[in-house]
Design a protein around this motif. Structure first.
Motif, PDB file in Angstrom:
ATOM      1  N   ARG A  90       0.201   7.511   4.802  1.00 48.38           N
ATOM      2  CA  ARG A  90       0.477   8.461   3.715  1.00 48.38           C
ATOM      3  C   ARG A  90       1.824   9.139   3.907  1.00 48.38           C
ATOM      4  O   ARG A  90       2.602   9.295   2.972  1.00 48.38           O
ATOM      5  CB  ARG A  90      -0.600   9.560   3.662  1.00 48.38           C
TER       6      ARG A  90
ATOM      7  N   ALA B  40       4.564   6.856   3.039  1.00 47.79           N
ATOM      8  CA  ALA B  40       4.640   6.620   1.593  1.00 47.79           C
ATOM      9  C   ALA B  40       5.375   7.782   0.932  1.00 47.79           C
ATOM     10  O   ALA B  40       6.231   7.591   0.067  1.00 47.79           O
ATOM     11  CB  ALA B  40       3.238   6.458   1.010  1.00 47.79           C
ATOM     12  N   ILE B  41       5.039   8.984   1.361  1.00 48.88           N
ATOM     13  CA  ILE B  41       5.729  10.151   0.788  1.00 48.88           C
ATOM     14  C   ILE B  41       7.210  10.122   1.171  1.00 48.88           C
ATOM     15  O   ILE B  41       8.091  10.378   0.349  1.00 48.88           O
ATOM     16  CB  ILE B  41       5.064  11.462   1.265  1.00 48.88           C
TER      17      ILE B  41
ATOM     18  N   ALA C  37       0.104   3.674  -0.020  1.00 49.90           N
ATOM     19  CA  ALA C  37      -0.583   3.720   1.277  1.00 49.90           C
ATOM     20  C   ALA C  37      -2.046   3.414   1.059  1.00 49.90           C
ATOM     21  O   ALA C  37      -2.718   4.077   0.271  1.00 49.90           O
ATOM     22  CB  ALA C  37      -0.425   5.094   1.911  1.00 49.90           C
TER      23      ALA C  37
END
Ligand SMILES: Cc1ncc(C[n+]2csc(CCOP(=O)(O)OP(=O)(O)O)c2C)c(N)n1
Ligand SMILES: Cc1ncc(C[n+]2csc(CCOP(=O)(O)OP(=O)(O)O)c2C)c(N)n1
Ligand code: SF4
Ligand code: SF4
Ligand code: SF4
Ligand code: SF4
Ligand code: SF4
Ligand code: SF4
Ligand SMILES: [Mg+2]
Ligand SMILES: [Mg+2]
Lengths: 295, 80, 175, 366, 366, 295, 175, 80
Positions: G19, G22-23, G34
Motif C-alpha cells: 500500500r 502504491a501511494i 496494491a
C-alpha cells in the motif's frame, strides 16, 4: 390510575377480524390508552397481522408497520433511530406473538443487549395461533397442539426471566386479565429509556379450547393459581399487587380449576397436575429469590 | 398499499354473533369494566349508561362475564 | 361437471361439508374436488368453499365462479352475499329466495337437537351435507362412509344421524 | 482528488460523502472493512450517522428497513452467506419500495467455506426488485454507490452495488474523489415522505394484507419503474458519465464478449492484445444486471457473442448467458470461469478468446 | 387405492410411505397441514420418524441437514417466507450434496402479506443445485415426493417438490395410493454412506476450507450430475411413468404454451375448447424446472410459443420465458399472470390463448 | 482426575493455522481428552473454521462437520437423531464462538428449550475474531474493537445465566486457564442426558492485545479478579473450586491488573475500572443467590 | 507496467508495504495498485502481496504470476517459496540468491534498532518499502508522504526513519 | 471434499517462530503442565523428559510461562 380516568379514545376500531374473545385484541386496545400518540407499532407475522385489517382499511388508530416474522426488534431499532434523527417524539413498540419470539429470539436478544430504545411486548397465547395452534417455545408443558397431538414434551420457555438475565432496562410480566396493571406497566416502561420488555399472558379461546366469554377469567385464574406470576423489574424487582397474595401457596386457587377449564389440558392425569404444581413452586422460589437480590 | 384507520375493517362483525349481549341499565353501576374488557371496543360509556354497538359486537360474552352487577345478559340471536 | 359453492360462517363447517361430499362422490364412483376458502378464516367470518363433481378426472384448480348449485349454511348470509345459482340448498325453515330451484332444510334445529354445538354455534355441516347429497342424487350410504372417514366414535354416529335426517328432510321450495 | 483506496474504503468514503444517516451491518469477509471503516468514521465524528452493531445480517437489513421506513438515508453491506441470511429482508425491502443502498462484496457460497469472488451471490437478487450494479474497480464502486442513492431515491427501489471480493474490495488503487460540495449538489437530502412516512401520530398501516390483485399490481409497477433506471443513470448529473453498459472496442467487433466485474480489466487487456493481432473483438460490459440491458444486447450485431461468467445455475448453465441468449440477435456462446474465485488473468483471457474465435471453446474454463 | 386427499395430505402420505426417518419443519401457511399431519402420524406411531418442532425454517433445514449428514432419510416443507428464511441452508444442503427432500408449497412473497400461490419463491432456488419439480395436482405431489427421494439419493442432490398453495395444497381431490409393498420395492432404505458418513469414531472433516479450484469443481460436478435427472425420472421404476415434461396435444400444435403448476389443468381445459374451435394449440408442461428441460423445449417446432407464468423477475420479465427463449428455436412470447395468487381460470385461458394466437397479447395479464 | 492420568492421545494435531497462543486451540485439544471417540464436532463459521485445516487435511482427530454460522445447534439436533436411529453411541458437540451465539441465539435457545441431546460449548474470545476483532454481544464493556474504536458501549451478555434461565439440563462456565476443570466439566456434561451448555472463557492474544505467551495467565487473572466466575449447574448450582476463594471480595486480584494487561482496555479511566468493579460485585450477588436457590 | 510480488510472514507488514509503495507511486505521478494476499491471514503464515505500477491506468485485477520484481521480507521464506523474478529485493545481510539483480538491506536490524517490534517480530515493512522505493527509482519524498498518510505521530516518525535508512542503505549484491 | 487427520495441516508451523522454547531437563519435575497447556500439542511427555516438536512449535511461549520450574526458556530464533 382509576378506571374512569382512562382514555376513552378507541385505538382499536370495532369490527376487526379477531376471533370472539381474542386476547390480542384486549392487549392492542389498551396500547393507545397507555401510550397515546407517542408510538408506532411494529408487528411481525401472527394473528395480529390479520387483526390489523387489510387493503386500505386498518383496524388501528395508530401507525403500524408490518414486518417479517423474525425481524421486529431490529426494525424497531432502525425506526427508533429515525425518530431521534428527525426529531420526532415517539417510541417504537414491538408487538409480537410467542412464535415471533421463537424465530426472532436472536433479534430480540440482540436488541436487548444493545439496549436499543424500544418497548417489546410478547403477547403470549402459548402457541402459533395464526397458522392453527402449533407448539411454540412458550407452549405450556403437556398442552395439546396440532404439532403435539399428545401434549408438549418440553417446559414453557420463561421469556421474562431470560430477558431479565439479559439485563434489560425494564422487564415485566402482565396479563390480559388485568388490563389496568398492564396499562400501568406500559406507562412505567414508557418513562424509562432503553430496552423494555413485557411478557403478556394472553389466553386464546380457540387455541386453548375455552369459551370466548372466558378469556379474562382464564387469564385471572392463571394468576390466582400461581401459574402466571405478575412482576416487574425497573432496577428493583417487585412482585405485582395482583400476584402478591399467591406468594403464600395456601392462598392459591387449585391448579386443576385452571387447567381443566381448557380443552388442551383435558387429558392431564393427576400426576401431571401434581408435577405442574411442583414446577410452579420451584418458579416461585426463584422469583422470591430475585425479589431479594434486586431489592 | 397504505391502510387508514377504519371501523369495520372486517365488515359488520355483528353478523358473527350467535349470542347477543343485552344490557339492563337498571342494574348497571357504571363501573366501566365491560367497557375496559370488551375486546372489540364495541362498548361506549355515556353519562348514565353504556351503549353496545351491535353492528360490530361479536357476542363473545366477556362483558356479561365481567359484569359484577349482572347488568348484561347473553341471549341467543335470532336467525334472520 | 357440476360446480358447487358453499357459503358458511367460520365455525359452521362449510369446508368439511365440501370434503365429505367429495368423498361421497368418490364413493359414488365419480371424480370430485373440494376447495376450501383460500385464505385466513376467522371464526364467525363468511367462508366460501367449492366442490366439483364429474364423471371424468377434474383438472382445473381455479375457484368456482358460476356455480350450478349454491349451498347456504345460514340465512344471515343472504344479507351479505348474493346467491346466484340455478339451484340453492339452504339451511332454513322458510327460505326467501327466488332462484330456479330452492331446496331447504332446518339444519340448525337438527344440529341443536343432536347437541352438535361448538362455542354456541350449531354445527350444521353434516346436516347440510346430507341435504346436498340428496339433491345431488347420491346414495346415503356414500355419505355415511364419508362421515366415517372423517369423524370417529360417538361424534361419527351423531353426524350420521344429522346427515340422515337432513337427507330425508330436505324439501323443494315452491315460492 | 486522487487517492489510493481499496474498493471497500472507496465504498465507505462514498457512503460518508452521501451523508448517509443510518448504517447497520454485520461483519463478513470480504465485506468487513467497509463496516469497520464506517464505524471508525462515525466514532470519529466524520460522519453523523447512527451505526448499529446488529447481531446478524437479517437484523442488519431489518434495522436499515426500519430506518428507511422512518425516512432516513440508510446503508448496509454484506457478502454471500450474509446475503443469503438476510435474503428474506431483501425481498421485503424491495416490495416495500424503500431506497436502501447496499454494497455487495461478491463471494463464493459454501460449502466448502471459500471467501473468494463469485457472482452467484449477487445474482440471487435478480428477481427481487433490487437494482443491481456491478463495478469493475474501486472508482466505479465509489461512483455507483453515490449514483445508487440518487437513483434509488428517485424510483423507490433498493440498489445494490456489487464489487468483486478481494479483487476490488481489497485491492488498493487510484480513485478520484470529488469535493463534498459537488456531491451535495448531486445528492440532496432524502425526501422524507417517500414512499411513505412512518411516524408517531400518523395512523397509517404499511405492509399488511391486501387483495391478490394489489400484490400483483405491486410487482407490475416495480417492473415498470425499474425500466426508468437507464435514463436516470445516464442523466443523473453525476460528475462522471455512466450508463448501464460499457462498450469497449465494440464498433467494428465481429466477436463480442459480454462480462461483468473486476476481471473485465484483464479481459480488456486481452482484447487489446488480440486486436493487435488483428482479431476484431470487443466487449459489452454489464455495469448493471438489473434492469437487464436488453436493448443494448439486442443491438449487438456480430458473428458471435461470448458470455464469460463467474456464476452458475445448476441444471441450466451460466446465468448471464441465459439472459443474454433470451434477447440477443447474434449467436451466443457461454463459458463459466473463475468460479470459487479461481484466478483468471490476461493470459487466460487471451487463450480463451482465441479459442472462442476459433470455435473450440467449451462451457467450462478450468 | 383411491382417496380424496388434499395436496398437503398427499405429500404427508408419501413421506410416510417413503419411511422417512427424520422430519423437521416450521409452520407457515399454506404448508402447515403437511407438518401437522406428519406430527400426527409420528405421535400415533404410524411413522417411525423423529419429528422436531424447530424454532425457525433456518433450523428446520439445518436439523434436516444434520440428520441427512448422519445418514437418515430426511424431509422438510415450507413456503415463501419460510424458504427465504432458510435460504442460506438451501445452498448449504445442495453444495453438501445431501439427498434431502422438501415440499415447497408456493406462496407469494411479501409485503404485502399474501398467502396465495406465486411461483417466484420456488424459482429462487433455481441456481442452487436443488432439483426442482412442480406438480399439477395432488396425485403428482404424492408421486413426485416419492420419486424425489429415489432420484435425490441416486445423485446426491436435494429435491424440492413444488405444489401450488391452496390450489393444490388445500384442494382435496382424488389420489391413487399404491400399496406400501410397492413403495418399499421402489424405494429401498437409504445408503448410509452416501455421500459421506458423519459418525463418532470416523475422524473426517466435511465442509471446511478448500482451494478455489475445488470449489469450482464442485459446481461443475453438480452441473454434470443434475443432467442425469431426466433419465433417472424416466427410468425410476415408479408405479406410474414420469418425465421432465408433459406434452399435451402437442403433436400437431402450431401454437404451444409452456407453463407449470396447478393452473395447467385449467389451461388444458381451455386448450380443449380452442381445439374444438379448430385452433391447433397444445401445451408443454414443465414438470421440472431443474434440470431445465432444454432439449424438450428446443425440439418444439411451431409457429410461436407462449410462456404463461406466475412469477416475475423485476427488471427482466418472466423468469421461465427468459429460460425458454434461451433455448427455443421457435419464437417465444411471455405473459405474466396470476401473480399474488390472482385466480386465472378456464375462461381466462381461453381468452388469453385466443389473443396469443391472434397476436394481441401483452406481457401482463391482469 | 490427575493431570498425569489424562489421555495422551492428540486430538488436535500439531501444525494448525491457529495463531500463536490461541485459546480455541487450547479448548479444542482438550475435547478429545474428555470425550474420547464418543463425539462429533459441529463447527459454525469462526476462527475454528480456519484452525480445522483445509482441503484434504484436517487438524482434528475426531469427526467434524462445518456448518453455517447460525445453524450449529439445529444441525446437532439432526445429527444426534441420526446417531440414535442408527444405533451409534455418540454426542454431537457444538463448538462455536461468541459470534455464533449472537447470530445463532435463536437456534441455541430453540435447541435448549427442546432439550435436544447435545453439548454446546461457546468458546468466548469476546469478539468476532475470524473477521478481525469486531464487537459481539459478549464483548466486554468498554473493550476496543474495530467496530467500537472507542470501546463498546453495552454490557457483556451473560450467556451462561441466560441458558440457566432456559432450564438447560447442565450449564457451566469454564476457562482455558483451567483446562482440568474444563475437562471435568465436559466429562460431567457427557454423563447427563439432554441439553448441556458450557461457556468457555477464551482470551485471544491478537484480539485482546496481549503477548501470545500470556493466554493462560490472562485467563486465570480473569478468574482471580472475579470478573469471570467459574460455576456449574447440574440440578444444583455450585461455584467451582477455582472461583470459591473470590466469593470474598478481599481475596480478589486487583481488577486493574487484569484489564491493563490488554491493549483493548488501555484507555480505561479509573472511573471505568471502578464501574466494572461495581458490576462484578453485582454479578457475584446474583451468583451467590442462585447458589442458594438451586441448592 | 511493473509487476511486483512481496513475500512476507503474517505480522511483518507485507500488505502495508504494498500500500505504501502504491501511494508513493501515485505521488510520483504514476498509477498503482496494491493487492493483498487473497485469503485468511494468520500471524506467522506466509503472505503473498502484489504491487503494480504503471504510467497508464491499471485495469487488470488478477494476481501477479510472473513478477518483474520480488521482495522477500525474511530469508526464512527462501526455505518455503521459490523466488523467480529478474530482480529481487531481500531483507538480508548476505543474500544467497542467484537471480539476475539482487538488492539487499538488513531491514530486521533497522527495525529492531528503532524499536519497531510487535509480538517479538521486527516490523520490517517500512524499511523494506524504503529499499524497494530506491530500487524503483522513487524520490524518497514520495514514500515519506505515503508513510504520513498511513501512520501518525511518533510511529510515523520512526517508520520514516526506517524507510530512510533502508532507502539509503539498500545495495546491489554481486554474487 | 473430505479432509482426514493430518499433522501440519498448515504446513511446518515451526517456521512461524521468532522465539524458541529451549528445554532444560535438569530443572524439570515432569509436572505435565507445559504438555497440557501447549496450544499446538507440540509437546510430548516421555518417561523422563519432555520433547518439543520444533517442526510445529510456533513459539508462543505459553509452556515457558506455565513452567513453575523455569525449565523452559524462550530464546530468539536465528534468521536462517
Ligand atoms: C419466516 C416465516 N416463517 C413462518 C411464517 C408463518 N407464520 C405466520 S404467523 C405464524 C405463527 C405466529 O405465532 P405467534 O407469533 O405465536 O402469534 P399468534 O399467531 O399466536 O398471535 C407463523 C408460523 C412466516 N410468516 N414467516
Ligand atoms: C451468515 C454469516 N454471516 C457472517 C459470516 C462471517 N463470519 C465468519 S466467522 C465470523 C465471526 C466469528 O466470530 P466468533 O463466532 O466469535 O468466532 P471467533 O472467530 O471469534 O472464534 C463472521 C462474522 C458468516 N460466515 N456467515
Ligand atoms: S386465534 Fe386466538 S389470538 Fe388468534 S385471533 Fe383468534 S382469539 Fe385471537
Ligand atoms: S360491567 Fe356491568 S355494571 Fe359495570 S359498566 Fe358494564 S354493565 Fe355496568
Ligand atoms: S359480547 Fe363481547 S364484543 Fe359484544 S359487547 Fe360484549 S364484550 Fe364486546
Ligand atoms: S484470532 Fe484469537 S481465537 Fe482466532 S485463531 Fe487467532 S488466537 Fe485463536
Ligand atoms: S512445565 Fe516445566 S516442570 Fe512441568 S513438565 Fe513442563 S518443563 Fe517440566
Ligand atoms: S512455545 Fe508454544 S507451541 Fe511451542 S511448545 Fe511451547 S507452548 Fe507449545
Ligand atoms: Mg402465539
Ligand atoms: Mg469470538
Amino acid at each position: 390510575m382509576k378506571i374512569k380516568d382512562l382514555s376513552k379514545e378507541k385505538y382499536l376500531l370495532p369490527g376487526t377480524t379477531a376471533c370472539q374473545g381474542c386476547p390480542h385484541a384486549l392487549g392492542l386496545k389498551t396500547l393507545g390508552m397507555a401510550l397515546g400518540d407517542r408510538f408506532v407499532l411494529v408487528v411481525p407475522a401472527g394473528c395480529t397481522t390479520i387483526i390489523a385489517g387489510s387493503r386500505d382499511k386498518s383496524a388501528f388508530k395508530f401507525p403500524c408497520l408490518h414486518v417479517p416474522f423474525a425481524s421486529a426488534p431490529a426494525v424497531a431499532t432502525g425506526l427508533g433511530s429515525a425518530f431521534k434523527k428527525l426529531g420526532k417524539n415517539g417510541i417504537p413498540v414491538v408487538w409480537m406473538g410467542d412464535g415471533g419470539s421463537d424465530i426472532g429470539f436472536a433479534t430480540l436478544s440482540g436488541a436487548c443487549v444493545r439496549k436499543d430504545d424500544m418497548i417489546v411486548i410478547v403477547s403470549d397465547n402459548e402457541a402459533y395461533m395464526n397458522t392453527g395452534i402449533q407448539t411454540s417455545g412458550t407452549t405450556f408443558w403437556k398442552a395439546k397442539t396440532t404439532t403435539s397431538p399428545k401434549g408438549k414434551k418440553e417446559e414453557k420457555k420463561d421469556l421474562a426471566l431470560i430477558m431479565l438475565m439479559h439485563k434489560a432496562d425494564y422487564v415485566a410480566t402482565a396479563s390480559v386479565g388485568y388490563l389496568q396493571d398492564f396499562i400501568e406497566k406500559l406507562k412505567r416502561a414508557s418513562e424509562i429509556e432503553g430496552f423494555r420488555f413485557i411478557h403478556l399472558h394472553s389466553p386464546c379461546p380457540p387455541g386453548w379450547g375455552f369459551d370466548s366469554s372466558e378469556t379474562v377469567e382464564v387469564a385471572r385464574m392463571a394468576v390466582k393459581c400461581g401459574a402466571w406470576i405478575l412482576w416487574e423489574f425497573d432496577g428493583k424487582f417487585k412482585i405485582s399487587t395482583q400476584s402478591k397474595p399467591y406468594k403464600d401457596k395456601k392462598r392459591r386457587l387449585p391448579l386443576a380449576d385452571y387447567l381443566k377449564r381448557q380443552r388442551r389440558f383435558r387429558h392431564l392425569s393427576d400426576e401431571d397436575i401434581a408435577e405442574i404444581e411442583r414446577r410452579i413452586d420451584e418458579q416461585w422460589k426463584i422469583i422470591l429469590a430475585l425479589e431479594k437480590v434486586f431489592s | 398499499m397504505i391502510a387508514k384507520p377504519s371501523k369495520g375493517s372486517a365488515g359488520k362483525t355483528g353478523l358473527w354473533r350467535t349470542f347477543k349481549p343485552v344490557y339492563d341499565v337498571e342494574k348497571c353501576n357504571l363501573c366501566h369494566l365491560c367497557w375496559l374488557y370488551c375486546p372489540e371496543n364495541a362498548i361506549d360509556v355515556l353519562e348514565d349508561r353504556i351503549v353496545i354497538d351491535y353492528d360490530y359486537c361479536k357476542g363473545c360474552g366477556i362483558c356479561a362475564k365481567i359484569c359484577a352487577k349482572k347488568a348484561i345478559e347473553m341471549v341467543r340471536e335470532e336467525e334472520t | 361437471m357440476l360446480e358447487i359453492m358453499i357459503l358458511s360462517f367460520g365455525g359452521q363447517g362449510g369446508v368439511t361439508a365440501a370434503r365429505l361430499l367429495a368423498i361421497a362422490a368418490l364413493n359414488e364412483g365419480k371424480f370430485a374436488q373440494a376447495i376450501p376458502q383460500f385464505g385466513a378464516e376467522r371464526r364467525g367470518a363468511l367462508v366460501r368453499s367449492f366442490l366439483r363433481i364429474s364423471d371424468n378426472p377434474i383438472r382445473r384448480h381455479s375457484s368456482v365462479k358460476n356455480p350450478d348449485i349454491t349451498a347456504v349454511f345460514s340465512e344471515k348470509i343472504l344479507n351479505i352475499a348474493d346467491v346466484r345459482a340455478k339451484t340453492v340448498v339452504i339451511n332454513s325453515k322458510q327460505p326467501k329466495l327466488e332462484n330456479e330451484e330452492v331446496y331447504y332444510v332446518d339444519a340448525s334445529s337438527i344440529a341443536l337437537e343432536l347437541g352438535l354445538i361448538s362455542a354456541g354455534w350449531p354445527i350444521v355441516n353434516t346436516a347440510m351435507a346430507g341435504a346436498m347429497a340428496k339433491v345431488l342424487g347420491f346414495n346415503f350410504e356414500s355419505l355415511k362412509l364419508a362421515i366415517g372417514e372423517i369423524f370417529s366414535g360417538r361424534l361419527a354416529e351423531l353426524n350420521v344421524k344429522a346427515a340422515e335426517k337432513a337427507y330425508g328432510g330436505v324439501k323443494r321450495w315452491n315460492a | 482528488m486522487k487517492k489510493i483506496l481499496t474498493g471497500n474504503y472507496a465504498v465507505a468514503e462514498a457512503v460518508k460523502m452521501a451523508r448517509t444517516e443510518f448504517i447497520a451491518a454485520y461483519p463478513i469477509t470480504p465485506q468487513t472493512t467497509i463496516v469497520e471503516r464506517l464505524a471508525e468514521m462515525v466514532e470519529r465524528g466524520e460522519l453523523s450517522a447512527e451505526f448499529v452493531r446488529v447481531e446478524s445480517e437479517h437484523s442488519a437489513l431489518a434495522a436499515v428497513y426500519g430506518a428507511s421506513a422512518g425516512g432516513l438515508r440508510a446503508f448496509t453491506a454484506t457478502s454471500s452467506h450474509g446475503l443469503l441470511y438476510m435474503y428474506e429482508m431483501c425481498w421485503w425491502v424491495a416490495n416495500s419500495r424503500l431506497p436502501v443502498v447496499m454494497a455487495l462484496v461478491t463471494r463464493t457460497i459454501g460449502p466448502p467455506w471459500n471467501i473468494h469472488t463469485d457472482h452467484t451471490d449477487l445474482l440471487t437478487l435478480r428477481d427481487s426488485g433490487w437494482i443491481l450494479a456491478m463495478s469493475e474497480n474501486a472508482q466505479e464502486a465509489f461512483d455507483l454507490t453515490l449514483i445508487g442513492f440518487k437513483v434509488a431515491e428517485r424510483i423507490d427501489l433498493p440498489f445494490a452495488v456489487g464489487l468483486d471480493g478481494f479483487q476490488v474490495s481489497h485491492t488498493a488503487e487510484v480513485v478520484d474523489i470529488p469535493e463534498q460540495e459537488e456531491i451535495d449538489r448531486f445528492l440532496p437530502e432524502r425526501r422524507r415522505d417517500r414512499p411513505f412516512v412512518i411516524e408517531p401520530g400518523n395512523p397509517i398501516t404499511v405492509g399488511g394484507l391486501t387483495t391478490n390483485e394489489c400484490a400483483m399490481m405491486l410487482r407490475h409497477d416495480m417492473m415498470r419503474d425499474i425500466e426508468k433506471v437507464g435514463d436516470l443513470v445516464r442523466n443523473s448529473g453525476y460528475i462522471r458519465d455512466y450508463d448501464l453498459v460499457e462498450k469497449y472496442r465494440l464498433e467494428d467487433a465481429e466477436y463480442v464478449v459480454v462480462m461483468m466485474g473486476a476481471w473485465c480489466g484483464d479481459a480488456k487487456d486481452a482484447i487489446d492484445i488480440l486486436r493487435d493481432e488483428g482479431v476484431q473483438i470487443g466487449m459489452l460490459r454489464l455495469r448493471f444486471v438489473r434492469p437487464f440491458p436488453a436493448k443494448e444486447i439486442a443491438k449487438i450485431d456480430c458473428k458471435k457473442i461470448l458470455v464469460v461468467e463467474r456464476d452458475s445455475s445448476i441444471g441450466k448453465g451460466g446465468i448471464i448467458a441465459t439472459e443474454v441468449k433470451s434477447v440477443a440477435d447474434s449467436p451466443v456462446q457461454s463459458v463459466m470461469a473463475g468460479l470459487g474465485g479461481v484466478d483468471v488473468g490476461v493470459e487466460d483471457f487471451v487463450a480463451m478468446f482465441r479459442r472462442f474465435v476459433e470455435g473450440d471453446l467449451g462451457e467450462w474454463w478450468m
